[in-house]
Design an enzyme around this catalytic site. Sequence first.
Site, PDB file in Angstrom:
ATOM      1  N   HIS A 123      -5.827  -1.968   7.854  1.00 33.60           N
ATOM      2  CA  HIS A 123      -4.776  -1.110   7.280  1.00 33.60           C
ATOM      3  C   HIS A 123      -5.323  -0.104   6.261  1.00 33.60           C
ATOM      4  O   HIS A 123      -4.585   0.796   5.836  1.00 33.60           O
ATOM      5  CB  HIS A 123      -3.703  -1.954   6.588  1.00 33.60           C
ATOM      6  CG  HIS A 123      -2.941  -2.859   7.511  1.00 33.60           C
ATOM      7  ND1 HIS A 123      -2.253  -2.389   8.609  1.00 33.60           N
ATOM      8  CD2 HIS A 123      -2.776  -4.207   7.520  1.00 33.60           C
ATOM      9  CE1 HIS A 123      -1.682  -3.419   9.241  1.00 33.60           C
ATOM     10  NE2 HIS A 123      -1.988  -4.531   8.610  1.00 33.60           N
ATOM     11  N   ASP A 158      -4.801  -7.832  16.442  1.00 31.25           N
ATOM     12  CA  ASP A 158      -4.013  -8.318  15.310  1.00 31.25           C
ATOM     13  C   ASP A 158      -2.540  -8.015  15.593  1.00 31.25           C
ATOM     14  O   ASP A 158      -2.223  -7.031  16.263  1.00 31.25           O
ATOM     15  CB  ASP A 158      -4.470  -7.610  14.034  1.00 31.25           C
ATOM     16  CG  ASP A 158      -3.830  -8.170  12.776  1.00 31.25           C
ATOM     17  OD1 ASP A 158      -4.478  -8.991  12.099  1.00 31.25           O
ATOM     18  OD2 ASP A 158      -2.679  -7.787  12.477  1.00 31.25           O
ATOM     19  N   HIS A 160      -0.355  -6.894  13.723  1.00 30.22           N
ATOM     20  CA  HIS A 160       0.080  -5.660  13.070  1.00 30.22           C
ATOM     21  C   HIS A 160      -0.717  -4.466  13.611  1.00 30.22           C
ATOM     22  O   HIS A 160      -1.872  -4.616  13.984  1.00 30.22           O
ATOM     23  CB  HIS A 160      -0.134  -5.753  11.556  1.00 30.22           C
ATOM     24  CG  HIS A 160       0.567  -6.918  10.914  1.00 30.22           C
ATOM     25  ND1 HIS A 160      -0.066  -8.116  10.662  1.00 30.22           N
ATOM     26  CD2 HIS A 160       1.840  -7.060  10.498  1.00 30.22           C
ATOM     27  CE1 HIS A 160       0.802  -8.960  10.105  1.00 30.22           C
ATOM     28  NE2 HIS A 160       1.963  -8.344   9.996  1.00 30.22           N
ATOM     29  N   ASP A 245      -2.942 -13.519  13.757  1.00 34.42           N
ATOM     30  CA  ASP A 245      -1.555 -13.666  13.301  1.00 34.42           C
ATOM     31  C   ASP A 245      -0.537 -13.394  14.402  1.00 34.42           C
ATOM     32  O   ASP A 245       0.674 -13.447  14.164  1.00 34.42           O
ATOM     33  CB  ASP A 245      -1.283 -12.780  12.075  1.00 34.42           C
ATOM     34  CG  ASP A 245      -1.896 -11.389  12.179  1.00 34.42           C
ATOM     35  OD1 ASP A 245      -2.399 -11.039  13.267  1.00 34.42           O
ATOM     36  OD2 ASP A 245      -1.868 -10.647  11.179  1.00 34.42           O
TER      37      ASP A 245
HETATM   38 ZN   LIG Z   1      -2.109  -8.701  10.780  1.00 34.76          ZN
END
Ligand SMILES: [Zn+2]
Length: 342
Positions: A123, A158, A160, A245
């Site tokens: 991120h 991931d 996200h 995750d």
């Molecule tokens: Zn993540």
Amino acid sequence: MLIMNARTDDTGHTESGHPERPERLEAVTAAIEDLHLGDDLLEVAPYAASRSELARVHDGTYLDAMGNYCYEGGGDIDADTYATYDSWSLAQHAAGAGLAVIREMSSRGDGVGFVAVRPPGHHALRDRAMGFCLLNNIAVSAAELTSRGERVLILDWDVHHGNGTQAIFWDDPNVLYVSTHQWPLFPGSGAPYEVGGLHALDTTVNLPLPRGATGDVVRHALLDTAAPIIDEFAPTWVLVSAGFDAHRDDPLAELALSSGDFAQLAQLAASFAPSPGRLALFLEGGYQLHALRDSVSAAVGVLLGSDVASERPTNGGPGIDMVESTRHARVAALRLAYDAGS
Ligand SMILES: [Zn+2]
């Protein structure tokens, strides 16, 4: 052989109650021990990535500001992201661990890379920390590789979307960024129509998936939409933003993968690599410690030839229709972009 960074003491990067915590790397260490690799494990010493190595993907003013922020004691950077006094050194070592692993692999021309570090990276933007991430570790390694003339696939499984990585390489034709992620979810980017900048069209591939999506849907998205683009791109290296995750037990998201799915995803990533010694996994998320341990063992184990996943791959969840609509949205977005560019 597994080529992995030796663990540094990361306990100084911690905040009470925060899910991105030192126990995560303890779980990952246990996962590797579970594989009983013996001589098949080579640990390389991480080092603090230099300013010029970091400056390939981060603004100098940001590097100065973040370093100073930490040395003044740190604190909350935003609602999700924290830093402590130790965080700057640890973040530099996390970025350097990737470089150390990549270089060892390059000199040997063999091995599977695993960069198990925190804080995570995908991120982190050029000029901003975000989403638990301070420096974009995988981007630092990808930029080193492209500086040597390599063509890099970054596969981000991931849960996200890796908004930082996407933004850093948005207009770079030598990095193909492919992400599967839950949608909608933090950070909100990763729509199908985000396909890359005018100099790098079709080198960003976003594959959003609905909550509850199972492993078969993730694999379908990658094989149906991404694989032809990856073939065409012909990467010389494959780096994976390996968050865990998307596991069904993870408290931060709602995809429904099992450890067996991560083994299959790892095999798929390996199939995209042109030859041995060109695949490295970078730890990103994964916040349920048992699921993390199990999934890391499964993913790394299968790459070394042992099937140790304790959970079967999953199937039957929702999202096949979203894969279809994503493909159509990509085609439309590319058409618009090519028209605008011509
Ligand atoms: Zn993540």
